[in-house]
Design an enzyme around this catalytic site. Structure first.
Site, PDB file in Angstrom:
ATOM      1  N   HIS A 151      -5.634  -4.112  -1.395  1.00 44.14           N
ATOM      2  CA  HIS A 151      -5.755  -2.926  -2.449  1.00 44.14           C
ATOM      3  C   HIS A 151      -5.617  -3.503  -3.647  1.00 44.14           C
ATOM      4  O   HIS A 151      -5.603  -2.793  -4.519  1.00 44.14           O
ATOM      5  CB  HIS A 151      -4.284  -2.244  -1.923  1.00 44.14           C
ATOM      6  CG  HIS A 151      -4.427  -1.305  -1.003  1.00 44.14           C
ATOM      7  ND1 HIS A 151      -4.990   0.054  -1.136  1.00 44.14           N
ATOM      8  CD2 HIS A 151      -4.059  -1.237   0.382  1.00 44.14           C
ATOM      9  CE1 HIS A 151      -4.715   0.572   0.054  1.00 44.14           C
ATOM     10  NE2 HIS A 151      -4.032  -0.105   0.725  1.00 44.14           N
ATOM     11  N   SER A 169       0.972  -1.288  -0.184  1.00 43.07           N
ATOM     12  CA  SER A 169      -0.062  -0.021   0.042  1.00 43.07           C
ATOM     13  C   SER A 169       0.779   1.326   0.062  1.00 43.07           C
ATOM     14  O   SER A 169       0.293   2.490  -0.305  1.00 43.07           O
ATOM     15  CB  SER A 169      -0.936   0.035   1.084  1.00 43.07           C
ATOM     16  OG  SER A 169      -0.432  -0.271   2.554  1.00 43.07           O
ATOM     17  N   LYS A 201     -12.054  -1.074   1.244  1.00 42.98           N
ATOM     18  CA  LYS A 201     -11.537  -0.256   0.385  1.00 42.98           C
ATOM     19  C   LYS A 201     -12.099   0.000  -0.981  1.00 42.98           C
ATOM     20  O   LYS A 201     -13.081   0.752  -0.843  1.00 42.98           O
ATOM     21  CB  LYS A 201      -9.968  -0.889   0.057  1.00 42.98           C
ATOM     22  CG  LYS A 201      -9.272  -0.762   1.373  1.00 42.98           C
ATOM     23  CD  LYS A 201      -7.994  -0.816   1.459  1.00 42.98           C
ATOM     24  CE  LYS A 201      -7.056  -0.519   2.818  1.00 42.98           C
ATOM     25  NZ  LYS A 201      -6.258  -1.765   3.500  1.00 42.98           N
TER      26      LYS A 201
HETATM   27  C1  LIG Z   1      -6.118  -1.882   4.818  1.00 43.38           C
HETATM   28  C2  LIG Z   1      -5.386  -3.238   4.911  1.00 43.38           C
HETATM   29  C3  LIG Z   1      -5.968  -4.148   5.804  1.00 43.38           C
HETATM   30  C4  LIG Z   1      -7.158  -3.697   6.903  1.00 43.38           C
HETATM   31  O1  LIG Z   1      -8.217  -4.026   6.172  1.00 43.38           O
HETATM   32  P1  LIG Z   1      -9.772  -3.345   6.952  1.00 43.38           P
HETATM   33  O2  LIG Z   1     -10.779  -3.908   6.448  1.00 43.38           O
HETATM   34  O3  LIG Z   1      -9.597  -1.821   6.989  1.00 43.38           O
HETATM   35  O4  LIG Z   1      -9.335  -3.700   8.420  1.00 43.38           O
HETATM   36  C5  LIG Z   1      -5.572  -5.607   5.745  1.00 43.38           C
HETATM   37  N1  LIG Z   1      -4.469  -5.678   4.992  1.00 43.38           N
HETATM   38  C6  LIG Z   1      -4.121  -4.875   4.048  1.00 43.38           C
HETATM   39  C7  LIG Z   1      -2.912  -5.390   3.366  1.00 43.38           C
HETATM   40  C8  LIG Z   1      -4.405  -3.560   4.108  1.00 43.38           C
HETATM   41  O5  LIG Z   1      -3.954  -2.787   3.350  1.00 43.38           O
END
Ligand SMILES: *Cc1c(COP(=O)(O)O)cnc(C)c1O
Length: 394
Positions: free
Chosen positions: A209, A181, A240
């Site tokens: 992502h 990310s 996301k």
């Molecule tokens: C944002 C993210 C998460 C967390 O996801 P949520 O649904 O917001 O808890 C987990 N793993 C990765 C790689 C992320 O980028």
């Protein structure tokens, strides 16, 4: 000395080092333009890749579900919290992903905490990319397995580490982010799977992502590499690109059945609310019907990234709509971000410890909700401030 005095000391230290996080408040729905601290600004740092966070169809379905099912699940999934909506979401997600089955969780973070300790324990070993997300790191720690970090996106180093553990008696699990990310680079999942097969290791990818971004119509990283059936566990988030909240695991029927029995956040924390689940179902329906939003996201990202490179900005190693504008110095990144905000653009600076020292940046997140005019507005401001601060010439 009071027993809570350490808190004052620690907070003071964070402020001194410039690492104290200032949390801004959004006073409008998510979208291309948002109101932040009373000011209307172009939003260039949300994970709302496809605009689902304020999509009319998702809102309509959430409201309908509240009228029909109420606002709360009132129990954990295994006792009395599983509603027909949860099973409908799981079925539709499995169809969308081309997986045998899925199991949904309260968040992507929870999906990792749920899954890793269910699969491996203290007799076992995990091979983890050195830049993996905090929720993977915490899931690994909770499992009490031996953790071996391999070099970022380096299947050769992974193979070296697996070779060292060739005669290890326990189970082996390889885990990686799908899209990283902070840099927007993609894990070489095809090569990782090859290595995993050679050493009979389980494979797990966290595609937070990549969901709604990579693959045909946003079906994710496994689809992107055409590895259906070859990755044991695919973690996804619904918070996301899917625009709501929640997480899930796509896997074989056997793995999903096992997680339903063993995954602690599934057994001991309440289910996601009916309104949220219904909105997620609507998002899956929209993506199943059309790839229009995903294509618009990529068109926007390609346009913005090409123009930024033409202006002379360094965008690092990004292969996705995540666009890091590499600035190096943390103070410079903070000043750049502050000036952007004054000019009407909300794009946060990111520094140590989220990224290595000397690699501070502005992380721009492109969305399908941005119009061409929005992107041109952003490009104009980046050029102006870039020149003022001596980041680009001219
Ligand atoms: C944002 C993210 C998460 C967390 O996801 P949520 O649904 O917001 O808890 C987990 N793993 C990765 C790689 C992320 O980028």
């Amino acid at each position: 000395m009071g027993k809570l005095d350490f808190i004052d000391k620690d907070l003071e230290q964070l402020k001194k080092e410039g690492l104290y996080i200032i949390i801004r408040t959004i006073e409008s729905p998510q979208g291309a333009w948002i109101v932040v601290d009373g000011k209307k600004v172009l939003n260039m740092c949300s994970n709302n890749y496809l605009g689902f966070a304020n999509h009319p169809k998702l809102k309509e379905k959430a409201k309908e579900a509240i009228d029909k099912f109420g606002v709360g699940p009132a129990a954990v999934r295994t006792i009395a919290g599983t509603m027909s909506l949860h099973t409908e979401l799981e079925k539709k997600l499995a169809e969308f992903k081309g997986a045998e089955a899925t199991i949904s969780f309260q968040s992507g973070f929870n999906a990792n905490l749920a899954t890793i300790p269910a699969l491996v324990g203290k007799e076992d070993v995990i091979f983890s990319d050195e830049l993996n997300h905090a929720s993977i790191i915490d899931g690994c720690r909770l499992s009490k397995a031996t953790i071996v970090r391999y070099k970022h996106n380096d299947p050769e180093d992974l193979e070296k580490k697996l070779e060292e553990y060739k005669d290890f008696p326990g189970k082996k699990l390889i885990v990686t982010d799908g899209v990283f990310s902070m840099d927007g680079d993609i894990a070489p999942l095809d090569k990782i799977v090859e290595v995993a097969e050679k050493y009979d290791a389980m494979t797990m990818v966290d595609d937070a992502h990549g969901e709604g971004v990579l693959g045909r119509g946003g079906r994710g990283i496994v689809d992107h590499f055409n590895l259906h059936g070859k990755v044991d566990i695919e973690v996804g988030t619904l918070s996301k690109a899917f625009g709501v909240v929640g997480g899930y695991v796509a896997a074989s029927k056997k793995v999903v059945e096992y997680l339903r029995q063993k995954a602690r956040p599934f057994l001991f924390s309440s289910a996601v609310t009916p309104g949220d689940v219904a909105a997620c179902i609507a998002a899956v329906d929209i993506l199943t019907e059309s790839d229009e939003l995903v294509n618009r996201l990529w068109d926007n990202a390609n346009y913005f990234k090409t123009e930024m490179k033409n202006l002379g900005f360094d965008l690092g190693i990004s292969q996705t709509p995540i666009t890091p504008v590499m600035l190096g110095d943390a103070k410079l990144a903070q000043e750049f971000s502050k000036n952007l905000f004054k000019e009407g653009i909300f794009a946060q600076a990111i520094g140590y410890p989220t990224v290595p020292k000397g690699k501070a940046r502005i992380r721009v997140m492109i969305s399908a909700t941005h119009s061409k005019d929005d992107l041109d507005f952003a490009l104009e401001k980046f050029e102006k401030i870039g020149k003022e601060l001596g980041v680009i010439s001219g």
